[in-house]
Write an enzyme that holds these catalytic residues in place. Structure first.
Site, PDB file in Angstrom:
ATOM      1  N   GLU A   1       6.707  10.229   0.700  1.00 28.85           N
ATOM      2  CA  GLU A   1       7.694  10.876   1.298  1.00 28.85           C
ATOM      3  C   GLU A   1       8.697  11.883   0.848  1.00 28.85           C
ATOM      4  OE1 GLU A   1       9.440   7.487   4.233  1.00 28.85           O
ATOM      5  OE2 GLU A   1      10.882   7.692   2.070  1.00 28.85           O
TER       6      GLU A   1
ATOM      7  N   ALA B   1      16.575  -0.538   0.870  1.00 31.12           N
ATOM      8  CA  ALA B   1      17.601  -0.595   1.257  1.00 31.12           C
ATOM      9  C   ALA B   1      17.536  -1.476   1.730  1.00 31.12           C
ATOM     10  CB  ALA B   1      17.510   0.516   1.985  1.00 31.12           C
TER      11      ALA B   1
END
Length: 396
Positions: free
Chosen positions: A170, A313
Site C-alpha cells: 500500500e 485491524a
C-alpha cells in the site's frame, strides 16, 4: 467483590478502543470502574498511515481525538505511557503513577520485527504511528531538496521498501503516485527516481490470492516499482541495503514494513510469549491469568489449522468486542463467549483508484476494489464514532 471492579485497558488501538466503547455501551451505571490508558490523546487508524507517510494525505485524517469517542462519565481516560506491567500484583506502572486493577486488557500494539537483520533497527524508518509517518513524509521531501544541491547523489532519489506485505504494497502504491508531484515541485527528472520493493518470501502479499497478487504487481510495476521478490535483506547501513547475492543498493531512504512482533513489556512482565506476543486462550485471556485479556498485535489467535492469524485491524476489532462481552460476563457471572474470528474480506490499496480485494468468494480489482476499500474505512469510522465521525473523516 464488595467494591466496584476496576477494569484497566492499556492502549487505544483497534482492540483497546473497541473494548472501551463496547463497555461504555453495555455496562450499567456503577457496575464497573473503567480506565483507558494511552500515551497520546488520539486514536490513530493504522490502516490509513501509508497515505500520509507517502505525502498523499494529511496525517490529521488518520487520527481521532479519544475524548470524542468515549463518554467520560463512563470511561476514565488517562494520557500516560505504560512502563511496566506487574500481573501478580495486579498493578500497572505508568511514567507518572500506578494503577491497580481487577481486570486488565492489554492492547499496547506491536513493534517492528527486524528478524535480527544488522542495522535495520538503527537505519530504517517504520510506518507505525502518526509521528513516524510525518517524519517519513518530511524525510522524502528533504531528499528531493538535497538532490537539487548535490545532483551527483542519485541515492537521494532511491527508495527501498523492505517487505511486500499489506503495508509495504500500500505504501509503494501511494509513493509511486506522489513521485511525479515531487519531481514537478523540485524540477527533478522522474527517470532518476528509483523505488525498490524487496521481499524475502517467494511472493508479494504472501497468502493472498495469486491472481490478484499478479494484478497488483503489474499495476505497481507500470507505476515504476522494481520488485525483488524471494530476496532477503542481509544488512541495512546508513548508505543503503545489502541484499541476497551480495548486491548493494545505495539508498538514502529505507522504509521497513517486513513484520510485527509484540510489545517488549510482555516479556518483561513474565508472560509466556512467542516473538513478544501472547498465545491467548479461547476467551482471549493470557494463560494462567483469568483476569488478563490480550488483544491486537500483543496476542496470538490460532486458526483451525493451528497457524496464527495475521495481526490485522479486523481481528483486533473483533477481539475488542469479544473482550468487552467476556469482561461483562465475568462481572455478572454469566456465560463467556469463545472467540471465533470471522474474516469479512480483505482489501489492499495500490494507490489512487486502484486496489485488490477478496470479499466472500468474490475477487475484486481496480476501481471496484478501491471503492470497497473506502466502504471498509467508513464502516470502521461508523463503528467507533457513528455518523458524525463518518461525515468528519469520511473523505479517505
Amino acid at each position: 467483590m464488595s467494591r466496584i471492579p476496576r477494569i484497566v485497558i492499556l492502549g487505544a488501538g483497534y482492540g483497546g478502543i473497541l473494548s472501551a466503547i463496547r463497555l461504555q455501551k453495555e455496562l450499567n451505571y456503577n457496575e464497573a470502574d473503567v480506565t483507558l490508558v494511552n500515551k497520546h490523546d488520539y486514536h490513530y487508524i493504522t490502516t490509513h498511515l501509508h497515505m500520509p507517510a507517502a505525502g498523499t494525505d494529511n496525517p490529521e485524517n488518520a487520527r481521532v481525538n479519544i475524548l470524542k469517542l468515549i463518554d467520560e462519565f463512563k470511561v476514565d481516560f488517562v494520557k500516560s505511557t505504560v512502563t511496566q506491567i506487574r500481573p501478580h500484583e495486579k498493578k500497572v506502572i505508568l511514567e507518572d503513577g500506578t494503577l491497580s486493577y481487577d481486570y486488565l486488557v492489554i492492547g499496547l500494539g506491536g513493534e517492528a520485527e527486524t528478524f535480527g537483520i544488522p542495522g535495520l533497527k538503527e537505519n530504517a524508518l517504520n510506518i507505525r504511528s502518526i509521528n513516524s509517518v510525518r517524519f517519513i513524509r518530511e524525510h522524502i521531501e528533504y531528499q528531493f531538496a538535497k538532490y537539487k544541491r548535490e545532483p551527483d547523489r542519485k541515492d537521494y532519489l532511491t527508495f527501498v521498501i523492505g517487505g511486500a506485505g499489506f503495508t509495504g504494497i500500500e505504501f509503494i502504491g501511494e509513493l509511486a503516485d506522489r513521485i511525479p508531484q515531487l519531481c514537478k515541485e523540485f524540477d527533478v527528472d522522474p527517470s532518476l527516481v528509483k523505488i525498490y520493493n524487496i521481499e524475502a518470501a517467494p511472493t508479494a502479499l504472501p497468502g493472498f490470492d495469486p491472481e490478484l497478487v499478479e494484478y497488483a504487481m503489474k499495476v505497481l510495476t507500470d507505476k515504476g516499482i522494481t520488485f525483488k521478490i524471494g530476496t532477503a535483506i542481509k544488512e541495512c547501513t546508513p548508505e543503503g541495503v545489502l541484499i541476497a547475492g551480495d548486491e548493494f543498493i545505495k539508498a538514502a531512504t529505507v522504509v521497513w514494513t517486513g513484520g510485527i512482533r509484540g510489545n517488549h513489556m510482555l516479556d518483561e512482565a513474565g508472560f509466556e510469549t512467542m516473538r513478544g506476543r501472547i498465545k491467548v486462550d479461547e476467551h482471549l485471556r493470557a494463560p494462567g491469568f483469568d483476569n488478563i485479556y490480550v488483544v491486537g498485535d500483543c496476542s496470538i489467535v490460532m486458526n483451525d489449522e493451528g497457524r496464527p492469524y495475521p495481526p490485522t485491524a479486523q481481528i483486533a476489532m473483533q477481539q475488542g468486542e469479544a473482550v468487552a462481552h467476556n469482561l461483562i460476563a465475568s462481572i455478572r457471572g454469566s456465560q463467556m463467549k469463545t472467540f471465533k474470528y470471522s474474516n469479512k474480506g480483505t482489501v489492499a490499496s495500490l494507490g489512487k483508484g486502484q486496489a485488490i480485494g477478496i470479499v466472500g468468494s468474490r475477487k475484486l480489482k481496480g476501481n471496484v476494489a478501491a471503492m470497497m476499500k473506502k466502504v471498509v474505512d467508513m464502516r470502521y469510522l461508523y463503528i467507533i464514532g457513528g455518523i458524525p465521525l463518518v461525515i468528519r473523516k469520511g473523505r479517505f
